[in-house]
Write an enzyme that holds these catalytic residues in place. Sequence first.
Site, PDB file in Angstrom:
ATOM      1  N   GLU A  41      -4.459  21.064  21.969  1.00  0.00           N
ATOM      2  CA  GLU A  41      -3.116  21.610  21.806  1.00  0.00           C
ATOM      3  C   GLU A  41      -3.158  23.141  21.901  1.00  0.00           C
ATOM      4  OE1 GLU A  41       0.460  21.690  18.462  1.00  0.00           O
ATOM      5  OE2 GLU A  41      -1.636  21.903  17.866  1.00  0.00           O
ATOM      6  N   ASP A  77       2.681   2.278   8.242  1.00  0.00           N
ATOM      7  CA  ASP A  77       1.243   2.071   8.112  1.00  0.00           C
ATOM      8  C   ASP A  77       0.622   1.588   9.422  1.00  0.00           C
ATOM      9  OD1 ASP A  77       2.073  -0.688   8.110  1.00  0.00           O
ATOM     10  OD2 ASP A  77       2.333  -0.562   5.930  1.00  0.00           O
ATOM     11  N   ASP A 137      -6.113  19.064  17.421  1.00  0.00           N
ATOM     12  CA  ASP A 137      -5.016  19.876  16.909  1.00  0.00           C
ATOM     13  C   ASP A 137      -5.371  21.371  16.968  1.00  0.00           C
ATOM     14  OD1 ASP A 137      -2.442  19.991  15.470  1.00  0.00           O
ATOM     15  OD2 ASP A 137      -3.640  20.715  13.794  1.00  0.00           O
ATOM     16  N   ASN A 186       0.811  -1.221   0.000  1.00  0.00           N
ATOM     17  CA  ASN A 186       0.000   0.000   0.000  1.00  0.00           C
ATOM     18  C   ASN A 186       0.847   1.275   0.000  1.00  0.00           C
ATOM     19  OD1 ASN A 186       0.903   0.403   2.652  1.00  0.00           O
ATOM     20  ND2 ASN A 186      -0.947  -0.434   3.586  1.00  0.00           N
ATOM     21  N   ASP A 187       2.156   1.140  -0.207  1.00  0.00           N
ATOM     22  CA  ASP A 187       3.043   2.307  -0.145  1.00  0.00           C
ATOM     23  C   ASP A 187       2.669   3.374  -1.164  1.00  0.00           C
ATOM     24  OD1 ASP A 187       4.344   0.978   1.822  1.00  0.00           O
ATOM     25  OD2 ASP A 187       6.230   0.708   0.742  1.00  0.00           O
ATOM     26  N   GLY A 194       6.380   5.148   4.083  1.00  0.00           N
ATOM     27  CA  GLY A 194       5.698   3.864   3.933  1.00  0.00           C
ATOM     28  C   GLY A 194       5.140   3.242   5.189  1.00  0.00           C
TER      29      GLY A 194
END
Length: 644
Positions: free
Chosen positions: A386, A180, A357, A157-158, A178
Amino acid sequence: MKHFRNIFLVLSVIVFISCNNTETKKDVSEVSVSNTFLERVEPLHWWVNMKNTSLQLLVKEENIGQSEPSISYPGVTIKKVNKAKSNNYLFLDLDIDATTKSGKFDITFIFDDQTTKTHTYELKQRQKTADEYVGFNSTDAIYLITPDRFTNADESNDINKNLKETTIDRTDGYKRHGGDLQGIINGIDYIADLGFTTVWPTPVLENNMYQGSYHGYAITDYYSVDPRFGNLSDYKNLADKLREKGMKLIMDQVANHCGLEHWWMKDLPFEDWVNHQKNYEDNIENWNYKTNINSNHRRTTNQDLYASESDRKGNNEGWFVATMPDLNQRNPFMANYIIQNSIWWIETLGLGGIRQDTYPYPDKDFMANWAGAIMEEYPNFSIVGEEWSYNPLLVGYWQTGADNKDGYESNLKSTMDFPMQKAIIEGINEEESWDKGLVKLYEGLANDFYYATPKDIMIFLDNHDKSRLFTEVKEDVVNAKMALSYMLMLPRIPQIYYGTEILMDDTANPGDHGLIRTDFPGGFKGDKINAFTGLGLTDDQKSMQDFVSKVLNYRKNSDAIQDGKTIHFAPFMNTYFLFRIKNDETVVHIINKNEKPIIIDLKRYKEVGLDGKKLKNIVTGEEFLWNDAIQLSEKGSVILTTKF
């Protein structure tokens, strides 16, 4: 994500509409059936037996605004149909009665030309009650991970050719590497053995951006996992595997902004769906990184009694950066969308918390409503916001229960402790002169008088945005251990960034995000060093890893550290003593910054009541009898406990 309607409907839809949709003005005898699937209906599904019986569906489909919807399902009522400025949207206000049973039903849309389109919607049974959603708290220790940089367990799935960024380059800190979701799953045993109880991955939702898509904070679909991280089943599997270990999953969410390539940016439903929307629409053909985004990042305007309205808007309405459109939470449909999305993920994953966030950037009244809606539904849940400020007054403002002069109530249980993070780093680094460095730690903790509930605040020493601990303490292993052990003894919820336990650093270019988020050794094919097994680690790295494990695994079972009374004594002779006490357990944390052996008179700490008691060093296992004095033979930290 497209949604598929029931294909077995040609006759049933006509019967269904004619029998049950008594309010429609259409002549259903002339209705013909379209085989075109609806583009989007969000939330993707919902649940019965929610405390809030209201649900607002976003429906996206070409010319859907020209249709009339109907539902015939016991307990489900369309209360209002809201049209948008764009004819390609409808917002349906539903009421789901407390008696409603789980199941599937059709939403039928009849268009002016007498054609219909349908969507099969599902109401699911909840897997557990709202009270069973228990959030993170001071009993936990949180492991923060940047998923792209932790472990690449599924190389298939990269690269996804359907997305805009289609390269993998581990030599470039700002491109995808890459890692996951399956990689995090594979690392759960390692994380648990270290003593962590909770995992916080940075966002894994779709970031279909042309570049910099690895970090996850430019979301382009709020209901879709980025396929380069895996899929929804992988995300659920991560949550399930953590629960099997008695661990929790925190989801990193972003209510302030989305990614510029979000699907709705091509067809915005209202004229005020995002802030400065006209600026964007007028310049869309020439939009770039230097486009005026009207942001001033003056977060103090949320509390400032004298702030100008233009400065307030600059913070709350300006775009974070030119590639991240600022969501307008004052639009009630946007507000509902964000709240429902958060609840959808809580239920779907069985979350143990949310990290929100850029907390001070959105509309603060909306954020209070957002947190309030979640905590109303899940009273034992946890959310951390945050607030990147080193001023404890600003951090404390956002915590629920704060005595704010403007009367603001955030409904937010936890905030991030940037002030204490700075105090610890500076205090540990500073050369001692009349205990000046240690006084920073002492007085930093003394600021707890201002916080509503200090033990609910999240403390950290490094994260995905700040330099690595080892870099911050000038690559001094002893300093790193002192800083980390002190943090873990505080009345707080501790968070540690992946790799801190093996002294990962960004010394080559401090503060560089690409270096801060370095690949975890052993997580990628061809790695010559493997932190999971210890292969190739230096003695210092192994020592730090072992130190973290021993302290965390003790903390995991320590009532005194998790919920005990705190007493600390002003620094003396370049030493600083802190005590955590509950029932018959007392934990003593000593920071000694003397390079040469020193003897400390223990009579000064008599009020703690340790005279004549035996204590054990939780790192070395050595035993110590607390009497008149203690000899500290070398610089560093000492952690003693009365618990054997």
